[in-house]
Scaffold this active site. Structure first.
Site, mmCIF file in Angstrom:
data_model
loop_
_atom_site.group_PDB
_atom_site.id
_atom_site.type_symbol
_atom_site.label_atom_id
_atom_site.label_comp_id
_atom_site.label_asym_id
_atom_site.label_seq_id
_atom_site.Cartn_x
_atom_site.Cartn_y
_atom_site.Cartn_z
ATOM 1 N N ASP A 106 4.769 42.468 25.996
ATOM 2 C CA ASP A 106 5.289 43.782 26.374
ATOM 3 C C ASP A 106 4.286 44.871 25.996
ATOM 4 O O ASP A 106 3.423 44.679 25.132
ATOM 5 C CB ASP A 106 6.618 44.056 25.648
ATOM 6 C CG ASP A 106 7.717 43.103 26.089
ATOM 7 O OD1 ASP A 106 7.587 42.509 27.177
ATOM 8 O OD2 ASP A 106 8.688 42.944 25.325
HETATM 9 N N1 URA Z 1 9.325 38.582 23.298
HETATM 10 C C1 URA Z 1 9.505 39.912 23.514
HETATM 11 O O1 URA Z 1 10.612 40.398 23.422
HETATM 12 N N2 URA Z 1 8.425 40.646 23.842
HETATM 13 C C2 URA Z 1 7.168 40.147 23.949
HETATM 14 O O2 URA Z 1 6.225 40.885 24.228
HETATM 15 C C3 URA Z 1 7.000 38.773 23.708
HETATM 16 C C4 URA Z 1 8.093 38.002 23.394
#
Ligand code: URA
Length: 244
Positions: A106
């Site tokens: 993310d």
């Molecule tokens: N899980 C999440 O919630 N975000 C990420 O970036 C990776 C795994």
């Protein structure tokens, strides 16, 4: 990321002025080399990284590239974005425009991102059957309790996908931080698992994917993996039960 294996006669017809049926004669006249060896059949396979020479001229000479990046916050796991910097903006490599991302993070998640131009490699890593372990350091808004450990081991139900997460291992480091290892990569998986307890994830950092860990790689820096390192991942995938 499409599979890039074709039959030699098809490859020759698509990459030169010769036709499918000319290939047989080119082989008989010893004019085609595959990885430095004389071609012997129109049915030979030309893969993404096979070096193909016709009359001494290279028709394909792509080299595999494998990289790891320590992604900072505020960077998009994409190769192009109109508004924000992308992981590719942080990579310095002459072939960087050929790379794709293996397992996105993310926008505000930090840590290990793998990139490659080798479609077979990234497919193998990403296949659910491969069950490659990914480890995250998580900082939470609310205290973490032992209840989480048991719940994550048992699996958390995700209504949207109508599935229960596979057993994940949670190690509590302090009242507000933990290390989580899981073998899946569902959308926002870590945040949604803690969301089950209405506990907001304040910071998320991926420290490892399978045998790879950041091991002192500074934030925003990247490095190339050696062929041996990239192959060690393939071995691990195979040992865990998948071979395509
Ligand atoms: N899980 C999440 O919630 N975000 C990420 O970036 C990776 C795994």
């Amino acid at each position: 990321m499409k599979p890039r294996t074709s039959r030699l006669d098809r490859f020759i017809s698509q990459n030169s002025d010769f036709s499918l049926s000319d290939t047989r004669f080119l082989i008989a006249q010893k004019r085609i080399l595959l990885d430095g060896h004389l071609a012997h059949s129109i049915q030979q396979k030309v893969a993404q990284f096979t070096h193909v020479e016709l009359d001494g001229i290279s028709l394909q000479h792509e080299q595999p590239v494998y990289m790891m990046l320590n992604k900072p916050r505020g960077v998009v796991s994409a190769t192009k974005d109109l508004k924000h910097p992308t992981v590719l903006d942080l990579i310095q490599h002459p072939q960087k425009d050929q790379l794709h991302i293996v397992g996105r993070l993310d926008f505000n998640t930090t840590g290990l991102v793998l990139l490659t131009n080798d479609g077979a490699w990234s497919r193998k890593i990403s296949l659910p059957e491969t069950k490659l372990s990914k480890t995250y350091e998580v900082t939470l808004a609310q205290p973490i309790t032992d209840e989480y450990v048991a719940a994550f081991k048992q699996g958390i139900y995700f209504a949207y996908e109508n599935m229960t997460t596979l057993p994940a291992s949670l190690e509590i480091i302090s009242k507000f931080s933990a290390r989580l290892s899981l073998v899946e990569g569902k959308y926002h998986q870590v945040k949604r698992m803690f969301g089950f307890f209405q506990n907001e994830v304040l910071a998320l950092h991926r420290v490892s994917v399978g045998p790879f860990s950041l091991d002192g790689l500074e934030m925003s820096n990247s490095r190339q993996l050696t062929i041996e390192e990239s192959q060690s991942l393939m071995t691990q995938c195979t040992v865990q039960g998948h071979q395509s």
